[in-house]
Design an enzyme around this catalytic site. Sequence first.
Site, PDB file in Angstrom:
ATOM      1  N   GLN A   1      28.339 114.351  -5.968  1.00 29.87           N
ATOM      2  CA  GLN A   1      29.710 114.463  -5.479  1.00 29.87           C
ATOM      3  C   GLN A   1      29.723 114.858  -4.009  1.00 29.87           C
ATOM      4  O   GLN A   1      30.484 114.306  -3.203  1.00 29.87           O
ATOM      5  CB  GLN A   1      30.450 115.526  -6.310  1.00 29.87           C
ATOM      6  CG  GLN A   1      31.901 115.248  -6.533  1.00 29.87           C
ATOM      7  CD  GLN A   1      32.121 113.862  -7.113  1.00 29.87           C
ATOM      8  OE1 GLN A   1      32.933 113.113  -6.599  1.00 29.87           O
ATOM      9  NE2 GLN A   1      31.398 113.487  -8.171  1.00 29.87           N
TER      10      GLN A   1
ATOM     11  N   ASN B   1      41.339 105.966   5.212  1.00 24.55           N
ATOM     12  CA  ASN B   1      41.351 107.188   6.033  1.00 24.55           C
ATOM     13  C   ASN B   1      42.777 107.718   6.212  1.00 24.55           C
ATOM     14  O   ASN B   1      43.712 107.247   5.556  1.00 24.55           O
ATOM     15  CB  ASN B   1      40.669 106.908   7.383  1.00 24.55           C
ATOM     16  CG  ASN B   1      41.425 105.853   8.197  1.00 24.55           C
ATOM     17  OD1 ASN B   1      42.583 105.548   7.913  1.00 24.55           O
ATOM     18  ND2 ASN B   1      40.752 105.298   9.189  1.00 24.55           N
TER      19      ASN B   1
ATOM     20  N   SER C   1      36.684 113.493  -2.887  1.00 26.18           N
ATOM     21  CA  SER C   1      36.223 113.495  -4.269  1.00 26.18           C
ATOM     22  C   SER C   1      35.802 114.900  -4.721  1.00 26.18           C
ATOM     23  O   SER C   1      35.551 115.781  -3.900  1.00 26.18           O
ATOM     24  CB  SER C   1      35.050 112.527  -4.378  1.00 26.18           C
ATOM     25  OG  SER C   1      34.839 112.149  -5.702  1.00 26.18           O
TER      26      SER C   1
ATOM     27  N   GLU D   1      83.069 110.458 -17.600  1.00 25.31           N
ATOM     28  CA  GLU D   1      82.401 110.518 -16.297  1.00 25.31           C
ATOM     29  C   GLU D   1      83.285 110.006 -15.169  1.00 25.31           C
ATOM     30  O   GLU D   1      82.841 109.919 -14.022  1.00 25.31           O
ATOM     31  CB  GLU D   1      81.073 109.739 -16.356  1.00 25.31           C
ATOM     32  CG  GLU D   1      80.048 110.405 -17.284  1.00 25.31           C
ATOM     33  CD  GLU D   1      78.654 109.762 -17.227  1.00 25.31           C
ATOM     34  OE1 GLU D   1      78.528 108.663 -16.651  1.00 25.31           O
ATOM     35  OE2 GLU D   1      77.711 110.399 -17.745  1.00 25.31           O
TER      36      GLU D   1
ATOM     37  N   TYR E   1      43.054  97.521  -0.422  1.00 22.86           N
ATOM     38  CA  TYR E   1      42.469  98.008   0.815  1.00 22.86           C
ATOM     39  C   TYR E   1      41.034  98.454   0.548  1.00 22.86           C
ATOM     40  O   TYR E   1      40.788  99.246  -0.360  1.00 22.86           O
ATOM     41  CB  TYR E   1      43.263  99.186   1.385  1.00 22.86           C
ATOM     42  CG  TYR E   1      42.769  99.547   2.769  1.00 22.86           C
ATOM     43  CD1 TYR E   1      43.334  98.964   3.896  1.00 22.86           C
ATOM     44  CD2 TYR E   1      41.692 100.400   2.946  1.00 22.86           C
ATOM     45  CE1 TYR E   1      42.861  99.235   5.165  1.00 22.86           C
ATOM     46  CE2 TYR E   1      41.200 100.676   4.214  1.00 22.86           C
ATOM     47  CZ  TYR E   1      41.791 100.084   5.319  1.00 22.86           C
ATOM     48  OH  TYR E   1      41.297 100.357   6.572  1.00 22.86           O
TER      49      TYR E   1
ATOM     50  N   HIS F   1      83.445 101.130 -15.938  1.00 21.55           N
ATOM     51  CA  HIS F   1      82.445 101.138 -17.002  1.00 21.55           C
ATOM     52  C   HIS F   1      83.146 101.050 -18.360  1.00 21.55           C
ATOM     53  O   HIS F   1      82.812 100.216 -19.201  1.00 21.55           O
ATOM     54  CB  HIS F   1      81.615 102.421 -16.954  1.00 21.55           C
ATOM     55  CG  HIS F   1      80.526 102.424 -15.918  1.00 21.55           C
ATOM     56  ND1 HIS F   1      80.773 102.334 -14.582  1.00 21.55           N
ATOM     57  CD2 HIS F   1      79.176 102.503 -16.046  1.00 21.55           C
ATOM     58  CE1 HIS F   1      79.617 102.375 -13.918  1.00 21.55           C
ATOM     59  NE2 HIS F   1      78.634 102.470 -14.787  1.00 21.55           N
TER      60      HIS F   1
ATOM     61  N   GLU G   1      39.167 115.876 -10.654  1.00 20.38           N
ATOM     62  CA  GLU G   1      39.035 114.420 -10.732  1.00 20.38           C
ATOM     63  C   GLU G   1      37.984 114.059 -11.794  1.00 20.38           C
ATOM     64  O   GLU G   1      38.234 113.245 -12.667  1.00 20.38           O
ATOM     65  CB  GLU G   1      38.595 113.904  -9.347  1.00 20.38           C
ATOM     66  CG  GLU G   1      38.446 112.400  -9.268  1.00 20.38           C
ATOM     67  CD  GLU G   1      37.804 111.964  -7.952  1.00 20.38           C
ATOM     68  OE1 GLU G   1      37.252 112.827  -7.220  1.00 20.38           O
ATOM     69  OE2 GLU G   1      37.835 110.758  -7.667  1.00 20.38           O
ATOM     70  N   HIS G   2      36.812 114.689 -11.683  1.00 16.80           N
ATOM     71  CA  HIS G   2      35.726 114.471 -12.645  1.00 16.80           C
ATOM     72  C   HIS G   2      35.374 115.791 -13.320  1.00 16.80           C
ATOM     73  O   HIS G   2      35.177 116.789 -12.632  1.00 16.80           O
ATOM     74  CB  HIS G   2      34.457 113.978 -11.941  1.00 16.80           C
ATOM     75  CG  HIS G   2      34.660 112.764 -11.083  1.00 16.80           C
ATOM     76  ND1 HIS G   2      34.686 112.830  -9.699  1.00 16.80           N
ATOM     77  CD2 HIS G   2      34.844 111.460 -11.402  1.00 16.80           C
ATOM     78  CE1 HIS G   2      34.873 111.607  -9.218  1.00 16.80           C
ATOM     79  NE2 HIS G   2      34.976 110.758 -10.219  1.00 16.80           N
TER      80      HIS G   2
ATOM     81  N   GLN H   1      47.512  98.997  10.323  1.00 17.30           N
ATOM     82  CA  GLN H   1      47.983  97.632  10.597  1.00 17.30           C
ATOM     83  C   GLN H   1      47.776  96.721   9.388  1.00 17.30           C
ATOM     84  O   GLN H   1      48.616  95.860   9.102  1.00 17.30           O
ATOM     85  CB  GLN H   1      47.333  97.063  11.869  1.00 17.30           C
ATOM     86  CG  GLN H   1      45.806  96.973  11.881  1.00 17.30           C
ATOM     87  CD  GLN H   1      45.130  98.265  12.338  1.00 17.30           C
ATOM     88  OE1 GLN H   1      45.713  99.357  12.276  1.00 17.30           O
ATOM     89  NE2 GLN H   1      43.881  98.169  12.792  1.00 17.30           N
TER      90      GLN H   1
ATOM     91  N   HIS I   1      29.406 112.379  -0.950  1.00 17.38           N
ATOM     92  CA  HIS I   1      30.488 111.460  -0.574  1.00 17.38           C
ATOM     93  C   HIS I   1      31.088 111.806   0.772  1.00 17.38           C
ATOM     94  O   HIS I   1      31.461 110.925   1.540  1.00 17.38           O
ATOM     95  CB  HIS I   1      31.609 111.495  -1.618  1.00 17.38           C
ATOM     96  CG  HIS I   1      31.418 110.512  -2.731  1.00 17.38           C
ATOM     97  ND1 HIS I   1      31.409 109.165  -2.515  1.00 17.38           N
ATOM     98  CD2 HIS I   1      31.222 110.674  -4.061  1.00 17.38           C
ATOM     99  CE1 HIS I   1      31.221 108.534  -3.668  1.00 17.38           C
ATOM    100  NE2 HIS I   1      31.099 109.430  -4.625  1.00 17.38           N
TER     101      HIS I   1
ATOM    102  N   ASP J   1      30.939 106.046 -12.187  1.00 20.17           N
ATOM    103  CA  ASP J   1      31.192 105.421 -10.888  1.00 20.17           C
ATOM    104  C   ASP J   1      30.864 103.938 -10.902  1.00 20.17           C
ATOM    105  O   ASP J   1      31.449 103.159 -10.159  1.00 20.17           O
ATOM    106  CB  ASP J   1      30.320 106.072  -9.798  1.00 20.17           C
ATOM    107  CG  ASP J   1      30.879 107.401  -9.351  1.00 20.17           C
ATOM    108  OD1 ASP J   1      32.071 107.650  -9.592  1.00 20.17           O
ATOM    109  OD2 ASP J   1      30.115 108.196  -8.768  1.00 20.17           O
TER     110      ASP J   1
END
Lengths: 433, 433
Positions: A259, A214, A237, A415, A130, A420, A327-328, A191, A262, A361
Site C-alpha cells: 500500500q 491528480n 490509497s 400542499e 480517465y 396537481h 478502502e482495503h 482539459q 503507491h 488489485d
Amino acid sequence: MPQRLDMRSPDFGTAFAALLASKREAAADVDEAVQKIIADVVAEGDAALVAYSQKFDRVDLGALGLAVSAQEIAAAERAAAPEALAALRFAHERITAFHERQRPQDLIFTDALGVELGWRWSAVDAAGLYVPGGTASYPSSVLMNAIPAKVAGVPRLVMVVPAPDGLIAPLVLAAAKLAGIDEIYRVGGAQAIAALAYGTETIAPVAKIVGPGNAYVAAAKRRVFGTVGIDMIAGPSEVLIIADDSGNPDWIAADLLAQAEHDTAAQSILITDSATLAAAVEAAVERQLASLSRVAIAGPSWRDHGAIIEVADITAALPLAERIAPEHLEIITRDADALAARVRNAGAIFIGAHTPEAIGDYVGGSNHVLPTARSARFSSGLNVLDFMKRTSILKCSAESLKALGPAAVTLGNAEGLDAHARSVAFRLGLTNS
Amino acid sequence: MPQRLDMRSPDFGTAFAALLASKREAAADVDEAVQKIIADVVAEGDAALVAYSQKFDRVDLGALGLAVSAQEIAAAERAAAPEALAALRFAHERITAFHERQRPQDLIFTDALGVELGWRWSAVDAAGLYVPGGTASYPSSVLMNAIPAKVAGVPRLVMVVPAPDGLIAPLVLAAAKLAGIDEIYRVGGAQAIAALAYGTETIAPVAKIVGPGNAYVAAAKRRVFGTVGIDMIAGPSEVLIIADDSGNPDWIAADLLAQAEHDTAAQSILITDSATLAAAVEAAVERQLASLSRVAIAGPSWRDHGAIIEVADITAALPLAERIAPEHLEIITRDADALAARVRNAGAIFIGAHTPEAIGDYVGGSNHVLPTARSARFSSGLNVLDFMKRTSILKCSAESLKALGPAAVTLGNAEGLDAHARSVAFRLGLTNS
C-alpha cells in the site's frame, strides 16, 4: 517510525481521533486554474486541448493528432511482454466474470389495486475513462474502469490519457484494446475532463466520467458533476490489517508496503492484539524497505502515515475499523471469517492469510477502484450500476386510478398544489375543466 | 406564449438545441458565502447554527432549542387534517411496499479455482434529510426521502428543516413521525448541511445527506461531498408529454400546469404529431391558468420555458425525448406501452391517459425524487441503494492463491510495484523476505 498507539493507554481516544482526522494530502488549491481550463475548452474546443497539452505535457497534438490510431495501439501490443499480456487476459476474464454477476434485474409488477409499476435499467449512452499518465499509469486500472462499463452495455467507451513528451505506456494501450475501448485520445488533466463533459470538434461528449487523477483532474470532475455523472473523488490509497499472533510478520509487512509504495500520502495501519507480532512486523517492514525499488515513496508513507495499534482483545479492533472505514481491510486472524462478517464500513475485505490485497488489485475479479478517505461509510467500489440508471415505470388504468386518485387529490390540495390535484380530479370526473 | 417548434421546419435542429441548452435558473454565486458558513459551523458548532438561524430565519434557537420536541410533533399531528393524515398513511404504505422490492441481495460464491468472492450490502450508519421551509415544504417529500432510508435499514435518520419565524408546517412534522425519523432539528440552509456533515455539540454527524434545497443548500452539498455522501444536486422540475390525437387536451393541459406550478423555472414540454391537439392543449392551458391559485408561478413557467413541439410521426418523438432526458415522461398515445419500452433516458415514465404524473408524486409508490436537468442520462431516482454501500469480499486458500498468484506477480512487476509482487511471491514461496 510509524505511529504507535495502544488502546489501553489513557490518551488513546485523542490519539485515534487525531489519526482519523489527519490530512494526508496537501489540498492544492487548483480550482481557479481548473475553472479557466474548462472555460477555454468550452470556448475553443480542440484548439484548447492542443494548447494545454503543449504547455503541460510538452507534446504537439496538432502534429500528432488527438486520437491514438489503431496502428499505434497494434504497435503497443507488439511492444508489450507476452507474459504481461497473458496476465492481463487472465485478469480480464476474471474481472468480467465477477462483474457479470452485478447486472441488475428489471422489475414490472401489478399490485393489488391493479396498478402496473416497477423499473427498467439501462446503460448510459457513453462513458469516459480517465487514465493518468507517467508513473501512475496502470494497465490494471484500465481494465477495472472499463470492464464494468462494458458489462453494463455502454455502447461507447472513450479513454483519455495524457502523453507527456508524447509517450503512453504500451501496456496501457494494450489493456485498452483488450477491454474493448472504442476511442482513445492522448490528452489529460482538467482539459481532458472538460472535453469529455462538454465535447469538442473531435471528442463527442459522454454522460459519465470515471477514473482517478491528480488534483486538477479531481477539481475538474467536481466542477463538471451535474453536467455529467462522475464516479468519486479518489484520495490516496490505504490498507488496514487486523492480525493476531497467527499472522506471518513478513507477509503482513509486505502487504503494508504494497500500500505504502503507491504514494507518499498512502496509509498502512496494523491493528493487533499481539505485542510480539507488532514488533516483528515493524522490524520486517524496515528490513523489506531496504530492497524496495520505490523505497523513496514507501518509506515516507510508512514513517509519516503508517500506524500500529495494539488492542487488548482482537474483537476490539472492529469498532476501530468501522471508524477508519478503510478502502482495503485485511483480516489475518484465526477467526477471520467471523470477524469479517461483522464489518460494515470497508471498501473490500480480504479474508485470511492467503489473500494479500494485491490479489484484489489484479486478478481476484472484484474491482480495485474502491472508496478512500473514510468514504466507505457511504459509498461502494466501482461496479456495473455506476454505468447504468434506473427508470421508474407507472401505469394506471381508469379503474386503478379510481383507487389511488382521491388520496392524491387530498395531498395535492394539502400542499397547495391545485394543478396537481386537478390533473387527477379531471380524470376521476370530480371537476370540470 | 410557450415556444412552438416544428420538426419539419428547416431551423428545427438549431431551435431544439437551444431549448436543450437553455438555462432556467440564474446560477446564484453563493459559493463564497457558503464556504464561510460551513467554516463557522465547523469552528463554532451550535453557536453558529443559532446565529445564522437568527439572521436568515428570524428565529431564536437559543430560546426555542435546536431539537423539535416529541410534544411539538404530537401537537402538529393533532393540528393536521385527518383526511390529509389518512392520505399520508396510504402513501406511506404504498411507497414502502414499492421500495421494499429494491432491497439488494448479497452474493458470496466459490469459483472454479476455489476462490471465495462476492459482496455484502450494508446501510449507512446515519442519514440526514434536508426539508425546505416555507412554501416549498412538502410532507410528501419527507416520505419520499425517508422511506428508502428506512427500508435500507439506516439505524439513525435525522431531519433538518428551517423554521422561518419559528414556524414549521404541521403536516411536515406529522409526515416525519409517520416515516419514523429519529431526530428533527429546526435549522436550514448551508448551516444545516454543515451540521449534518461535520456535527455540532447537539447534532451528531451523518454519513449521507439527501433532500432538495435552495442555491445555498445545493452549494453546501457540493462542498461537503466527499466528507459525506449526497444524493444529487436537484434542479427545477420538468415534464415531457408525448401525445397523439387520442389525448384529452384538458388532461394534458392540467399535467403541463402541474409541473409549471412548482417553480417559475420549471419546464413543461408537449411533443405531438397532431396540430389539432397542439392547438387544443395550448388553449386549455390558458383557460385553466386563470383559475389556478399559483398562476403567478405557473404562468411565467409556461410562458418562459414551456414548449410545444410538432413532429410528423409520433415515433419521431423518441429521439427528442432521449436528448431531453426528462425527469418525468408521460406517454399518452395509442401505442403507449410500445413507445415506453424504447425509452432509455428518463427519470420516470407514466404510461397512458390514466397515469397523470401527480399520481407518482404522491401515491403511485415509486419515488418522486428524480434526476432533473438532463441528468437522467446518467442518474436514477432516489432509491434504497442510495442509503447502502457494497463491500467486496475476497478469500483465497493457499491452494487457490497458487492458481491466481503468478499472474498477480507478473502484473505487479509490469507496473513497477515491487511490494505488490512481493506480497504475493512470499506466500507462494517464490521469494524469501
